[in-house]
Design a protein around this motif. Structure first.
Motif, PDB file in Angstrom:
ATOM      1  N   ALA A 173       0.953  -1.303   0.016  1.00  0.00           N
ATOM      2  CA  ALA A 173       0.010  -0.022  -0.055  1.00  0.00           C
ATOM      3  C   ALA A 173       0.700   1.250   0.061  1.00  0.00           C
ATOM      4  O   ALA A 173       0.278   2.362  -0.041  1.00  0.00           O
ATOM      5  CB  ALA A 173      -0.951  -0.049   1.232  1.00  0.00           C
ATOM      6  N   GLY A 174       2.179   1.031  -0.139  1.00  0.00           N
ATOM      7  CA  GLY A 174       3.101   2.204  -0.065  1.00  0.00           C
ATOM      8  C   GLY A 174       2.919   2.830   1.393  1.00  0.00           C
ATOM      9  O   GLY A 174       3.353   4.135   1.555  1.00  0.00           O
ATOM     10  N   ALA A 175       2.749   2.282   2.463  1.00  0.00           N
ATOM     11  CA  ALA A 175       2.757   2.724   3.840  1.00  0.00           C
ATOM     12  C   ALA A 175       4.143   2.638   4.213  1.00  0.00           C
ATOM     13  O   ALA A 175       4.851   2.105   4.271  1.00  0.00           O
ATOM     14  CB  ALA A 175       1.828   1.884   4.694  1.00  0.00           C
ATOM     15  N   CYS A 176       4.318   3.757   5.398  1.00  0.00           N
ATOM     16  CA  CYS A 176       5.563   3.651   6.258  1.00  0.00           C
ATOM     17  C   CYS A 176       5.628   2.772   7.375  1.00  0.00           C
ATOM     18  O   CYS A 176       4.333   3.062   8.152  1.00  0.00           O
ATOM     19  CB  CYS A 176       6.102   5.157   6.725  1.00  0.00           C
ATOM     20  N   LEU A 177       6.348   1.677   7.175  1.00  0.00           N
ATOM     21  CA  LEU A 177       6.116   0.695   8.361  1.00  0.00           C
ATOM     22  C   LEU A 177       7.100   0.822   9.221  1.00  0.00           C
ATOM     23  O   LEU A 177       8.315   1.028   9.098  1.00  0.00           O
ATOM     24  CB  LEU A 177       6.339  -0.731   7.661  1.00  0.00           C
ATOM     25  N   ILE A 178       6.773   0.560  10.602  1.00  0.00           N
ATOM     26  CA  ILE A 178       7.667   0.370  11.950  1.00  0.00           C
ATOM     27  C   ILE A 178       7.315  -0.923  12.438  1.00  0.00           C
ATOM     28  O   ILE A 178       6.063  -1.503  12.651  1.00  0.00           O
ATOM     29  CB  ILE A 178       7.150   1.550  12.874  1.00  0.00           C
ATOM     30  N   THR A 179       8.297  -1.830  12.470  1.00  0.00           N
ATOM     31  CA  THR A 179       8.207  -3.096  12.920  1.00  0.00           C
ATOM     32  C   THR A 179       9.118  -3.198  14.255  1.00  0.00           C
ATOM     33  O   THR A 179      10.031  -2.587  14.474  1.00  0.00           O
ATOM     34  CB  THR A 179       8.559  -4.137  11.822  1.00  0.00           C
ATOM     35  N   ASP A 180       8.567  -4.172  15.195  1.00  0.00           N
ATOM     36  CA  ASP A 180       9.518  -4.671  16.229  1.00  0.00           C
ATOM     37  C   ASP A 180      10.631  -5.425  15.763  1.00  0.00           C
ATOM     38  O   ASP A 180      10.382  -5.864  14.433  1.00  0.00           O
ATOM     39  CB  ASP A 180       8.637  -5.538  17.116  1.00  0.00           C
ATOM     40  N   ALA A 181      11.749  -5.422  16.271  1.00  0.00           N
ATOM     41  CA  ALA A 181      12.808  -6.092  15.868  1.00  0.00           C
ATOM     42  C   ALA A 181      12.989  -7.512  15.993  1.00  0.00           C
ATOM     43  O   ALA A 181      12.407  -8.151  17.042  1.00  0.00           O
ATOM     44  CB  ALA A 181      14.015  -5.513  16.948  1.00  0.00           C
ATOM     45  N   TRP A 182      13.151  -8.129  14.672  1.00  0.00           N
ATOM     46  CA  TRP A 182      13.479  -9.716  14.844  1.00  0.00           C
ATOM     47  C   TRP A 182      14.501 -10.152  13.887  1.00  0.00           C
ATOM     48  O   TRP A 182      14.537  -9.538  12.618  1.00  0.00           O
ATOM     49  CB  TRP A 182      11.917 -10.244  14.501  1.00  0.00           C
ATOM     50  N   GLU A 183      15.097 -11.459  14.024  1.00  0.00           N
ATOM     51  CA  GLU A 183      16.230 -11.737  13.447  1.00  0.00           C
ATOM     52  C   GLU A 183      15.826 -12.058  11.820  1.00  0.00           C
ATOM     53  O   GLU A 183      14.661 -12.753  11.762  1.00  0.00           O
ATOM     54  CB  GLU A 183      16.904 -12.852  14.019  1.00  0.00           C
ATOM     55  N   GLY A 184      16.252 -11.219  10.726  1.00  0.00           N
ATOM     56  CA  GLY A 184      16.049 -11.700   9.434  1.00  0.00           C
ATOM     57  C   GLY A 184      15.304 -10.727   8.779  1.00  0.00           C
ATOM     58  O   GLY A 184      15.099 -10.744   7.579  1.00  0.00           O
ATOM     59  N   ILE A 185      14.939  -9.423   9.403  1.00  0.00           N
ATOM     60  CA  ILE A 185      14.068  -8.540   8.814  1.00  0.00           C
ATOM     61  C   ILE A 185      14.855  -8.019   7.604  1.00  0.00           C
ATOM     62  O   ILE A 185      14.276  -7.694   6.542  1.00  0.00           O
ATOM     63  CB  ILE A 185      13.687  -7.388   9.802  1.00  0.00           C
ATOM     64  N   GLU A 186      16.287  -7.692   7.659  1.00  0.00           N
ATOM     65  CA  GLU A 186      16.986  -7.404   6.331  1.00  0.00           C
ATOM     66  C   GLU A 186      16.582  -8.202   5.126  1.00  0.00           C
ATOM     67  O   GLU A 186      17.102  -7.622   4.135  1.00  0.00           O
ATOM     68  CB  GLU A 186      18.421  -6.895   6.706  1.00  0.00           C
ATOM     69  N   TYR A 187      16.313  -9.250   5.393  1.00  0.00           N
ATOM     70  CA  TYR A 187      15.992 -10.327   4.100  1.00  0.00           C
ATOM     71  C   TYR A 187      14.879  -9.982   3.459  1.00  0.00           C
ATOM     72  O   TYR A 187      14.848 -10.057   2.142  1.00  0.00           O
ATOM     73  CB  TYR A 187      15.977 -11.844   4.843  1.00  0.00           C
ATOM     74  N   PHE A 188      14.091  -9.126   4.017  1.00  0.00           N
ATOM     75  CA  PHE A 188      12.673  -8.721   3.449  1.00  0.00           C
ATOM     76  C   PHE A 188      12.826  -7.206   3.060  1.00  0.00           C
ATOM     77  O   PHE A 188      12.196  -6.901   1.982  1.00  0.00           O
ATOM     78  CB  PHE A 188      11.659  -9.166   4.232  1.00  0.00           C
ATOM     79  N   LEU A 189      13.110  -6.377   3.884  1.00  0.00           N
ATOM     80  CA  LEU A 189      13.123  -4.768   3.636  1.00  0.00           C
ATOM     81  C   LEU A 189      14.672  -4.300   4.412  1.00  0.00           C
ATOM     82  O   LEU A 189      14.813  -4.795   5.502  1.00  0.00           O
ATOM     83  CB  LEU A 189      11.995  -4.288   4.315  1.00  0.00           C
ATOM     84  N   LYS A 190      14.839  -3.414   3.894  1.00  0.00           N
ATOM     85  CA  LYS A 190      16.254  -2.850   4.567  1.00  0.00           C
ATOM     86  C   LYS A 190      15.938  -1.633   5.668  1.00  0.00           C
ATOM     87  O   LYS A 190      15.100  -0.577   5.279  1.00  0.00           O
ATOM     88  CB  LYS A 190      16.961  -1.981   3.142  1.00  0.00           C
ATOM     89  N   PRO A 191      16.516  -2.229   6.821  1.00  0.00           N
ATOM     90  CA  PRO A 191      15.951  -1.124   7.738  1.00  0.00           C
ATOM     91  C   PRO A 191      16.554   0.275   7.852  1.00  0.00           C
ATOM     92  O   PRO A 191      17.745   0.496   7.093  1.00  0.00           O
ATOM     93  CB  PRO A 191      16.998  -1.876   9.183  1.00  0.00           C
ATOM     94  N   GLY A 192      15.799   1.264   8.239  1.00  0.00           N
ATOM     95  CA  GLY A 192      16.166   2.638   7.866  1.00  0.00           C
ATOM     96  C   GLY A 192      15.824   3.268   6.433  1.00  0.00           C
ATOM     97  O   GLY A 192      15.714   4.518   6.280  1.00  0.00           O
ATOM     98  N   LYS A 193      15.814   2.334   5.453  1.00  0.00           N
ATOM     99  CA  LYS A 193      15.581   2.732   4.244  1.00  0.00           C
ATOM    100  C   LYS A 193      14.112   2.409   3.646  1.00  0.00           C
ATOM    101  O   LYS A 193      13.306   3.145   2.894  1.00  0.00           O
ATOM    102  CB  LYS A 193      16.615   2.449   3.122  1.00  0.00           C
ATOM    103  N   GLN A 194      13.697   1.097   4.022  1.00  0.00           N
ATOM    104  CA  GLN A 194      12.250   0.468   3.550  1.00  0.00           C
ATOM    105  C   GLN A 194      11.641   0.348   4.709  1.00  0.00           C
ATOM    106  O   GLN A 194      10.318   0.045   4.548  1.00  0.00           O
ATOM    107  CB  GLN A 194      12.722  -0.514   2.558  1.00  0.00           C
ATOM    108  N   VAL A 195      12.048   0.314   5.916  1.00  0.00           N
ATOM    109  CA  VAL A 195      11.313   0.044   7.093  1.00  0.00           C
ATOM    110  C   VAL A 195      12.081   0.725   8.216  1.00  0.00           C
ATOM    111  O   VAL A 195      13.193   0.819   8.245  1.00  0.00           O
ATOM    112  CB  VAL A 195      11.249  -1.370   7.190  1.00  0.00           C
ATOM    113  N   LEU A 196      11.265   1.173   9.451  1.00  0.00           N
ATOM    114  CA  LEU A 196      11.770   1.430  10.557  1.00  0.00           C
ATOM    115  C   LEU A 196      11.800   0.197  11.504  1.00  0.00           C
ATOM    116  O   LEU A 196      10.782  -0.416  11.855  1.00  0.00           O
ATOM    117  CB  LEU A 196      11.100   2.906  10.903  1.00  0.00           C
ATOM    118  N   VAL A 197      12.881   0.130  12.238  1.00  0.00           N
ATOM    119  CA  VAL A 197      12.675  -0.920  13.383  1.00  0.00           C
ATOM    120  C   VAL A 197      12.861  -0.620  14.738  1.00  0.00           C
ATOM    121  O   VAL A 197      13.766   0.440  15.035  1.00  0.00           O
ATOM    122  CB  VAL A 197      14.110  -1.945  13.086  1.00  0.00           C
ATOM    123  N   ALA A 198      12.133  -1.029  15.528  1.00  0.00           N
ATOM    124  CA  ALA A 198      12.183  -0.574  16.857  1.00  0.00           C
ATOM    125  C   ALA A 198      12.320  -1.615  17.945  1.00  0.00           C
ATOM    126  O   ALA A 198      11.739  -2.886  17.679  1.00  0.00           O
ATOM    127  CB  ALA A 198      10.689   0.079  17.320  1.00  0.00           C
TER     128      ALA A 198
END
Length: 365
Positions: A281-306
């Motif tokens: 949907a083109g939304a800005c996503l904030i996700t809780d931190a979990w191992e492997g997130i970078e396999y799907f979206l690049k933290p800081g660029k395509q997703v925000l990680v908390a």
């Protein structure tokens, strides 16, 4: 045509059924690859009263009574399929379905257990020496999983599975895409998820705590089961949000939040369907931190990680509409190119055709 008998929770309703969009995206794309799919689901948990879609033209939808007689009828149907798939979490007669459909399958049919909550299932198996799956592995050709990555693959193989292949969630661009915002969903941070025992504490930390830390910001909560839960006054509850409303929900807040369930967060490599729906949907996503997130979206660029609720509050406080839009557009472009259900279905197709060929070789020998 390769005939598939798929026994799952529900294809036509996402009500108390988080796997609905996963099933739809994968099976629709498998149908386009020459599979004739029959999806069997029980009439349970009021799902049929809360349908999101009509039975699709790319699958035969069979809703059976949640009774022993209904179970016997659909179990026998497995004998007509080339591939028999039993998913986890059907919710009614799960153990009986697993043993029944695998026993009814033809000798040359491929037998698959598809785990849509692998971390939780593995915890159940380890806690019981008589868990039905322990005896089922020898008769299964493969275990497919909703996610879990290397830890889940290794765990299933250690328990006796011949093969374990993660088939991750993805984007179906025909159902999840950018739309105009809608006032009923507008806020600063939106979260969409049912109230579940192994998620609630994380919702308190990652959603309700930031709401209390940012009393001047608007928080929007969608999902069933939250009535009666004490919350800060700046949280607006929506109740169940239907699948056709997800695009507007994801587009109407400055950012949307993904919160993994306890078991999936612990194992990692388990992106929820919400991750790809939000990105689609083109939304800005904030996700809780979990191992492997970078396999799907690049933290800081395509997703925000908390890492915790304080991080969520800080990320939201510093997020501008321009940056939120940039992150959302980058995520959309990435998932369209790398994480669609068409690409996931291609993986499943390869697995099933290889297993069918192996089964036929063994039956001839």
């Amino acid at each position: 045509m390769i005939r598939v008998a798929f026994y799952g929770s529900s294809l036509v309703s996402s009500y108390w059924n988080g796997a609905a969009t996963y099933y739809r995206g994968l099976l629709r794309n498998l149908a386009s690859r020459g599979y004739g799919i029959t999806f069997y689901e029980p009439d349970a948990y009021e799902r049929q009263k809360h349908r999101d879609i009509d039975p699709p033209d790319w699958a035969t939808s069979i809703v059976y009574p949640a009774t022993p007689e209904g179970l016997r009828r659909v179990t026998a149907d497995a004998a007509h399929a080339d591939v028999v798939i039993k998913a986890s979490g059907v919710g009614i007669f799960d153990d009986e379905l697993l043993s029944g459909v695998m026993a009814a399958a033809r000798p040359d049919a491929v037998r698959i257990f598809w785990d849509v909550d692998a971390p939780a299932t593995l915890a159940e198996i380890r806690a019981s020496d008589v868990h039905p799956l322990r005896n089922a592995f020898s008769g299964l050709d493969a275990v497919l999983t909703y996610g879990g990555g290397p830890p889940v693959v290794e765990a299933y193989k250690a328990l006796g599975a011949r093969r374990c292949i993660p088939i991750y969630n993805g984007l179906d661009p025909t159902t999840h895409y950018p739309v105009a915002a809608e006032p009923q969903f507008t806020g600063d941070l939106g979260f969409l998820g049912n109230r579940l025992p192994d998620r609630e504490a994380r919702v308190e930390e990652f959603f309700l705590k930031p709401a209390s830390l940012l009393p001047g910001r608007a928080f929007v909560l969608g999902g069933s089961g939250w009535d009666g839960k004490q919350m800060p006054g700046n949280v607006r509850r929506l109740g169940h949000v239907y699948t056709h409303q997800h695009n507007a929900f994801n587009r109407s807040s400055l950012a949307v939040l993904n919160i993994a369930r306890d078991s999936m967060a612990a194992v990692g490599y388990s992106p929820a369907t919400r991750v790809f729906e939000a990105a689609g949907a083109g939304a800005c996503l904030i996700t809780d931190a979990w191992e492997g997130i970078e396999y799907f979206l690049k933290p800081g660029k395509q997703v925000l990680v908390a890492r915790d609720g304080n991080d969520v509050a800080e990320l939201l406080a510093n997020l501008t509409p321009q940056r939120a839009q940039e992150i959302g557009l980058r995520a959309l472009d990435h998932v369209l190119n790398h994480h669609t259900y068409a690409s996931r279905a291609a993986e499943v197709d390869q697995v099933l055709r290889a297993e069918l060929a192996a089964r036929r070789r063994r039956s001839v020998a």
